[in-house]
Motif scaffolding. Structure first.
Motif, short mmCIF file in Angstrom:
data_model
loop_
_atom_site.label_atom_id
_atom_site.label_comp_id
_atom_site.label_asym_id
_atom_site.label_seq_id
_atom_site.Cartn_x
_atom_site.Cartn_y
_atom_site.Cartn_z
N TYR A 74 0.81 -1.21 0.00
CA TYR A 74 0.00 0.00 0.00
C TYR A 74 0.84 1.27 0.00
CZ TYR A 74 -4.13 -2.85 1.09
OH TYR A 74 -5.16 -3.75 1.05
N ARG A 88 -2.83 7.46 1.44
CA ARG A 88 -4.04 8.17 1.02
C ARG A 88 -4.16 8.16 -0.50
NH1 ARG A 88 -2.88 11.53 5.73
NH2 ARG A 88 -4.75 11.63 7.06
N ARG A 89 -3.03 8.32 -1.17
CA ARG A 89 -3.07 8.34 -2.65
C ARG A 89 -3.43 6.97 -3.22
NH1 ARG A 89 1.42 11.63 -1.63
NH2 ARG A 89 2.90 9.92 -1.96
N ASN A 90 -3.18 5.92 -2.45
CA ASN A 90 -3.45 4.55 -2.91
C ASN A 90 -4.71 3.96 -2.29
OD1 ASN A 90 -1.16 4.39 -4.55
ND2 ASN A 90 0.14 3.69 -2.87
N GLN A 91 -5.67 4.82 -1.91
CA GLN A 91 -6.85 4.33 -1.22
C GLN A 91 -7.71 3.41 -2.09
OE1 GLN A 91 -10.07 7.09 -0.38
NE2 GLN A 91 -9.00 8.69 -1.53
N THR A 92 -7.55 3.45 -3.39
CA THR A 92 -8.31 2.53 -4.25
C THR A 92 -7.93 1.07 -3.95
OG1 THR A 92 -6.62 2.81 -5.97
CG2 THR A 92 -8.61 4.17 -6.13
N LEU A 93 -6.75 0.85 -3.37
CA LEU A 93 -6.32 -0.51 -3.06
C LEU A 93 -7.01 -1.06 -1.83
CD1 LEU A 93 -2.47 -0.10 -3.69
CD2 LEU A 93 -4.15 -1.14 -5.21
N TRP A 94 -7.33 -0.19 -0.86
CA TRP A 94 -7.86 -0.69 0.41
C TRP A 94 -9.28 -0.24 0.74
CZ3 TRP A 94 -8.89 3.67 3.22
CH2 TRP A 94 -8.05 4.79 3.07
N LYS A 95 -9.86 0.67 -0.03
CA LYS A 95 -11.17 1.19 0.35
C LYS A 95 -12.28 0.13 0.26
CE LYS A 95 -12.49 3.16 -4.14
NZ LYS A 95 -12.85 4.42 -4.83
N ARG A 96 -12.05 -0.96 -0.53
CA ARG A 96 -13.06 -2.01 -0.63
C ARG A 96 -13.24 -2.78 0.68
NH1 ARG A 96 -8.50 -3.77 -3.35
NH2 ARG A 96 -7.71 -5.88 -2.87
#
Length: 457
Positions: A74, A88-96
């Motif tokens: 992440y 925060r910039r990679n939130q698409t990886l963990w927001k699910r």
């Protein structure tokens, strides 16, 4: 390409990348290496690699001995501010996982113990992720881990938490798979083995050698110096069939009716994959056709605990004694005892060169020769490995296990030619190179303490 964080065991660092590349090639996995050379430093416990899919990371963790765990990557940073900004910039990886996923946070480090109070502070700093699922410390659906990497400070005296927070870098990711292959080290522990000797290879190294051979179901692997069988057990565990030979059959047999190598293989449930064991000198071998084997793996004797031998005499016999020996060979001795042919020392540099020639003849195209070669640290140069090569054979890995004044190198040589070769003759006359390799006369150098002869008193 998705990125994954690999956490490696801090052991045999020089073997790490060759093992990873070998298993990736075996499994058909494409690796994308980090763009910055700093992140390929094998002295560091972490490495970020690109893979096509998550399942590939799991497969590597299940087979590579030096992988402790692998994570979906992440973020990273030299400070927590940098780490959180990247996360925060990679939130698409963990927001699910935010809405309804049970989770657990871990804060850990290498070469350091983090106080519990600061662990709590670090966990609370990730509050912006807003996870709404249940905190489950025993069986969470996901485990989020924050790693602090500290410099190696072994050998220094310091207070319990001295230097806390002064990490080199911090990483963050989701656990995918713990390295289950490392459990095999305990399974193949020599001390627990039904049959072993004073030259038996330690379990972790033999497993690394097996991975270098790319052992897998259906492959045929040969060990020309099998001894007590250390390399046969991990290679057969990975599904390969094994044939072994040695000039001294007593090493393979032991003192019981069932050969010792077979007894130990029974212990591991792989005796059915040990096709045969034979007693012969590799320079007088019975192989009458080449391209038989997918790999050759061995630990040649180099004289520290057991010297290498080949058939022959140090001094020539007179003709009448030669005739007598021939009669004993053909008809048996008058006292009804079996004739045991004499042996002479096998110089290590000659053995290594002969082993490469034999491998070129016996290996299938793209087959691998994996073996250990001891070298004197102060004398070694890269060219030494290439002095033993012949046409059609190429070095693809050379990893050092350092013992200080000397070390042993795990050399992996690949057969790159499609051409067919005649059986090697192992002629005693050889072309001498301008440079004497660091493994020449290793036994004598070892017992001299690796001191030049001029320094002897």
């Amino acid at each position: 390409m998705p990125q994954f964080l690999f956490h490696f065991a801090q052991a045999h660092n020089d073997f790490r990348l060759p093992e990873l590349e070998s298993i990736a090639e075996l499994l058909g996995i494409s690796l994308s290496w980090p763009s910055e050379f700093e992140y390929r430093d094998t002295a560091r416990p972490f490495m970020i690699l690109g893979l096509d899919q998550e399942e590939h990371a799991r497969l590597l963790a299940r087979r590579c001995i030096l992988i402790k765990a692998v994570y979906e990557f992440y973020a990273q940073g030299s400070t927590y501010e940098e780490l959180h900004g990247s996360n925060r910039r990679n939130q698409t990886l963990w927001k699910r996982y935010v809405e309804n996923t049970s989770f657990r946070f871990l804060v850990t480090s290498s070469q350091h113990k983090i106080p519990q109070m600061r662990q709590r502070e670090v966990i609370e700093s990730f509050a912006y992720m807003g996870f709404l699922g249940k905190i489950d410390m025993k069986n969470p659906e996901i485990i989020l881990t924050c790693f602090e990497e500290y410099d190696d400070r072994h050998g220094t005296t310091r207070a319990k938490h001295e230097g806390d927070g002064q990490f080199r870098e911090v990483f963050f990711g989701r656990l995918l798979e713990e390295g289950s292959a490392r459990q095999l080290i305990a399974k193949f522990d020599v001390k627990k083995r039904a049959y072993f000797g004073n030259t038996s290879m330690e379990a972790e190294i033999s497993l690394l050698m097996a991975n270098q051979t790319q052992a897998s179901p259906g492959k045929l692997i040969y060990d020309p110096f099998i001894g007590t069988g250390s390399m046969s057990y991990p290679t057969s565990h990975f599904g390969a069939f094994v044939i072994g030979s040695d000039i001294d059959g007593r090493q393979m047999r032991g003192k019981q009716k069932t050969p010792g190598v077979i007894r130990a293989a029974n212990q591991y449930g792989t005796a059915a994959r040990i096709i045969d064991l034979a007693t012969f000198d590799i320079t007088r071998n019975p192989w009458r056709c080449g391209e038989l084997f997918d790999s050759i793996v061995t630990d040649p004797p180099y004289g520290v605990r057991a010297g290498a031998k080949r058939l022959g005499r140090k001094k020539e016999l007179p003709d009448y004694k030669k005739d007598l020996c021939l009669q004993h060979t053909l008809n048996g001795r008058p006292d009804d005892q079996p004739y045991i042919p004499p042996t002479k020392p096998y110089e290590l540099s000659h053995l290594a060169a002969d082993l490469v020639l034999l491998a070129r003849y016996l290996l299938k195209p793209n087959g691998r020769l994996v073996f250990f070669l001891p070298t004197v640290t102060d004398e070694y140069e890269e060219v030494d490995i290439h002095t033993m090569l012949c046409e059609g054979m190429e070095v693809i890995a050379n990893s050092l296990q350092d013992f200080g004044s000397w070390g042993r190198r795990l050399v992996t040589i690949k057969k790159t030619t499609q051409g067919k070769y005649s059986p090697p003759t192992f002629e005693p006359t050889r072309e001498e190179t301008a440079r004497i390799p660091a493994h020449r006369d290793f036994r004598e150098k070892y017992f001299q303490g690796f001191k030049p002869k001029a320094d002897e008193t």
